[in-house]
Design a protein around this motif. Sequence first.
Motif, PDB file in Angstrom:
ATOM      1  N   GLN A   1       0.818  -1.217   0.000  1.00  6.40           N
ATOM      2  CA  GLN A   1       0.000   0.000   0.000  1.00  6.40           C
ATOM      3  C   GLN A   1       0.855   1.272   0.000  1.00  6.40           C
ATOM      4  OE1 GLN A   1      -3.360  -0.019  -0.346  1.00  6.40           O
ATOM      5  NE2 GLN A   1      -3.172  -2.256  -0.520  1.00  6.40           N
TER       6      GLN A   1
ATOM      7  N   GLN B   1      -3.125   2.861   4.128  1.00  7.34           N
ATOM      8  CA  GLN B   1      -3.757   3.873   3.274  1.00  7.34           C
ATOM      9  C   GLN B   1      -3.928   5.190   4.028  1.00  7.34           C
ATOM     10  OE1 GLN B   1      -7.339   1.805   2.140  1.00  7.34           O
ATOM     11  NE2 GLN B   1      -6.292   0.570   0.569  1.00  7.34           N
TER      12      GLN B   1
ATOM     13  N   MET C   1      -4.117  -3.035   5.836  1.00  7.83           N
ATOM     14  CA  MET C   1      -4.312  -2.361   4.546  1.00  7.83           C
ATOM     15  C   MET C   1      -4.878  -0.955   4.750  1.00  7.83           C
ATOM     16  SD  MET C   1      -6.678  -3.510   1.299  1.00  7.83           S
ATOM     17  CE  MET C   1      -8.211  -3.094   2.156  1.00  7.83           C
TER      18      MET C   1
END
Length: 303
Positions: free
Chosen positions: A52, A295, A291
């Motif tokens: 990411q 982000q 994840m």
Amino acid sequence: MNRYLQFTKEVEEALNAGKPVVALETTIISHGMPHPQNIEMARNVERIIREQGAVPATIGILDGHIKIGLNDAELEAFATSPSVEKVSRRDFPYILSSGKIGATTVAATMIGAALAGIEVFATGGIGGVHREGETTMDVSADLTELANTNVAVVCAGAKSILDIGRTLEYLETHGVPVVGYKTDVFPSFYSRESDFGVDFRLDTPEAVADVLRAKWELGLRGGAVIANPVPEAHAMKHEEIEGVIRQALQEANDQHIAGKKVTPFLLGRIKQLTEGKSLATNIQLVYHNAMVAAQIAVALKRK
């Protein structure tokens, strides 16, 4: 303080360059999952964060240092050593000065992250007020840390073995925002549902980053809970897991299990009673949190 902190080269270079970094705990490795699932999970979480665009920093105490980032051999030690101590705020001085190996809880990982300048932390679920906490006074140090330490914690809500209502009341009293990430309902770890709502819903990493930046620039001390439900495909039914939890809690009471031993016992017993389904759910929610945390960390650096 620098003499207590020890960085991997990857993490140190990322922090010096102003790149996004995500903190990770070690208690979930040492006390939250069995081997070899724990080491597989730890490596996969780091991989997901890198995919990411962020850098993972798994935090633990080893050889008299707070390790900000672990190499593969150190990860393996936390996953396999029988002598790993469980470390919260109160335990830092003893574990550091004794040279013992210590796995950091949510509270301890927040402390390590803040000392290193890391703003985002991904975990499974936060601790909170235990059921019957009004009698036992068993309240996790995670909550007081969230009230005082400027780190955002991305989690699948509070562990469902807890009293979620009282946990949320505590966070409200101490001014800790509870953000529902793409949800209006506060998730309960294994399940996407609970009987409680969130303070407000945000649907993008950028929106979360805006709130965090405004909070800290205003000088409003403390972290935030970013409640990110387990993906639907891996979630357990709320009613199903609640019955299992009640049975495990009764067994813990019957066996006079208390203090820091409660959560590892309950997680292990729930795994047995669900025939491994709870562990599979736990692993998937950690991946999802990693994840989303990455982000958010990337969006924060853009700000």
